[in-house]
Scaffold this active site. Structure first.
Site, short mmCIF file in Angstrom:
data_model
loop_
_atom_site.label_atom_id
_atom_site.label_comp_id
_atom_site.label_asym_id
_atom_site.label_seq_id
_atom_site.Cartn_x
_atom_site.Cartn_y
_atom_site.Cartn_z
N LYS A 189 36.77 30.64 46.05
CA LYS A 189 36.52 31.28 47.35
C LYS A 189 35.92 32.67 47.20
O LYS A 189 35.28 33.17 48.12
CB LYS A 189 37.80 31.29 48.17
CG LYS A 189 38.20 29.87 48.57
CD LYS A 189 39.28 29.80 49.60
CE LYS A 189 39.44 28.40 50.15
NZ LYS A 189 40.07 27.47 49.17
C1 PLP Z 1 40.00 26.07 49.31
C2 PLP Z 1 40.14 25.30 48.04
C3 PLP Z 1 39.69 23.95 47.91
C4 PLP Z 1 39.13 23.18 49.09
O1 PLP Z 1 37.87 23.65 49.49
P1 PLP Z 1 37.30 23.22 50.94
O2 PLP Z 1 36.06 24.00 51.10
O3 PLP Z 1 38.37 23.60 51.93
O4 PLP Z 1 37.07 21.74 50.91
C5 PLP Z 1 39.81 23.34 46.67
N1 PLP Z 1 40.35 23.97 45.62
C6 PLP Z 1 40.80 25.25 45.68
C7 PLP Z 1 41.40 25.88 44.48
C8 PLP Z 1 40.71 25.96 46.89
O5 PLP Z 1 41.16 27.23 46.96
#
Ligand code: PLP
Length: 463
Positions: free
Chosen positions: A112
């Protein structure tokens, strides 16, 4: 570039307005009015670009002249200078059939950061340009909060308040959020679960007078800037393989999926012309999206707590963007389907649409024991430690790839963030020093009851 809503009642607005709006005012999601198409020549020219150079080219297509190129370049450079790898998102070859795209080299060790480092700088830029304070309000089950705080800590013109469910995030996630000592950061630890946090946020955003008075802004993954920032690494990963002589035709990507943001970015990259083969959608036991791809019915099931909590999601907030393209950019039909979803709790697509869905995606849901087993196997065979989210993607890649395919699995978090699951396998991991250091720092957080009034009172003190 103009942006319009998937439900047809907002638009056309510019990029900055789209970022500030977050959720479209008609309840839909904002999408670019047209998706830029890249020729083979352009792709060939981009092959040698560095990550920030590539990001600049891609963002320019979607931002147009709303942000002068020199300003955009500074935003991009600042956003990716914080990453620990010179490649920002390097591809690691684990074996002949499996490449791992490491997306966790940012400040909080989760993917993120890639979007939120940029969004943080962008908010700060907008705040300076418009001479207005921006208040960011968000709820997190762990990763988003840490990344968002890291993206704006210490920045002038921005205050951020993140709600997390008290005692229900991983230890490292809690420390990443609460050991930040900048005055523009407020952590509210809410007596309740993640759903309570999200409900409070939603209701505070619905209080239009409050929202406008305090310039409240959102950071969740429905923000179009997050999706755009995430398209970059699909291109960059493809080019890395191409430059190593490991990709001549199409490349598959396997994506651990929760809110459908990350995999939608891959879908967008493919629509722009990147030669992506299969987009593999990996879920955990919360497998609404897997069922949709298999059966054409989108219907929340029972909630499961798993080792991959960032994917413990039933209703995927970005899914509506895909529906919009599945139905040929027909906003009226999307609005009708979303109404039906609200009324009946499900969406069922007809056979011809299901065929298209299955051309766009392959899906696999990973059970808890298979997730742990995958971590163990990959560690034994290759000495490479996966986090539980990444393990879901790797398990899906192994299941869904055909012989001879080139498949890249997205590594969405560093295993140190989810030590609790790794310990179950009796694998000892050495934490990176940045995470080790968190355990000695004092924490700052305010405990609040799980009501709107309690949260609002804290917000008013903070603002
Ligand atoms: C947020 C997250 C996901 C999922 O991503 P999306 O964009 O919500 O599908 C997968 N793995 C981790 C470690 C995350 O923080």
């Amino acid at each position: 570039m103009d942006y319009i809503s998937t439900r047809g009642k907002v638009g056309a607005i510019g990029f900055i307005d789209a970022v500030l709006m977050g959720l479209a005012d008609d309840g839909g999601l904002l999408v670019p009015k047209t998706i830029p198409q890249l020729s083979a020549d352009t792709l060939a020219q981009w092959r040698q670009l560095s990550y920030p150079e590539l990001a600049l080219e891609l963002f320019s297509l979607y931002i147009g002249n709303e942000i002068p190129r020199a300003d955009l370049q500074k935003l991009v450079d600042d956003s990716y200078a914080t990453f620990r790898s010179p490649d920002v998102t390097p591809v690691r070859r684990v074996d002949d059939n499996l490449e791992i795209l490491e997306l966790f080299h940012g400040p909080t060790f989760a993917f993120k950061d890639i979007a939120l480092q940029f969004l943080g700088n962008l908010y700060s830029y907008i705040s300076r340009r418009e001479n207005a304070v921006i208040h960011i309000l968000g709820a997190t089950s762990g990763d988003t909060g840490a990344s968002a705080i890291e993206g704006v800590r210490g920045k002038e013109g921005i205050r951020i308040c993140i709600l997390h469910p008290h005692g229900k995030v991983s230890k490292v996630q809690e420390l990443q959020m609460t050991t930040v000592d900048d005055a523009n950061v407020l952590n509210l630890s809410v007596d309740g679960n993640f759903d309570d946090c999200q409900r409070i946020i939603k209701e505070l955003f619905a209080d239009v007078a409050f929202k406008q008075q305090y310039h409240l802004r959102a950071i969740n993954s429905i923000n179009i800037a997050r999706v755009l920032a995430q398209t970059v690494y699909y291109f960059y990963a493809y080019f890395q393989l191409e430059n190593r002589g490991q990709a001549s035709g199409t490349v598959n990507f396997s994506v651990p999926t929760g809110n459908f943001g990350d995999i939608f970015a891959g879908f967008l990259a493919k629509r722009m012309g990147l030669p992506i083969g299969k987009l593999m959608l990996a879920t955990n036991e919360n497998n609404i999206l897997e069922r949709f791809v298999r059966e054409g019915v989108y219907e929340p099931g029972e909630f499961h707590m798993t080792y991959s909590p960032s994917m413990d999601i039933q209703v995927a907030s970005n899914f509506e963007r895909y529906l919009y393209y599945l139905y040929g950019e027909d906003a009226a039909t999307v609005a009708m389907l979303m109404d039906a979803f609200k009324r009946d709790g499900k969406i069922a697509v007809p056979a011809d649409k299901l065929q298209q869905v299955q051309k766009d995606f392959a899906a696999y849901g990973v059970q808890n024991d298979e997730c742990l087993a995958t971590i163990g196997e990959v560690q034994d065979e290759y000495g490479y430690l996966l986090d539980p989210h990444t393990a879901c993607g790797v398990a899906a890649a192994r299941k869904l790839a055909a012989p001879g395919d080139v498949t890249v699995a997205l590594a969405t978090a560093h295993p140190a963030k989810f030590g609790e699951a790794i310990e179950l396998l009796q694998i000892e991991q050495k934490f990176p020093p940045q995470i080790e250091a968190l355990f000695d720092k004092p924490q700052r957080q305010t405990l609040v009851g799980g009501t709107n009034d309690a949260v609002k009172a804290e917000l008013l003190k903070f603002f």
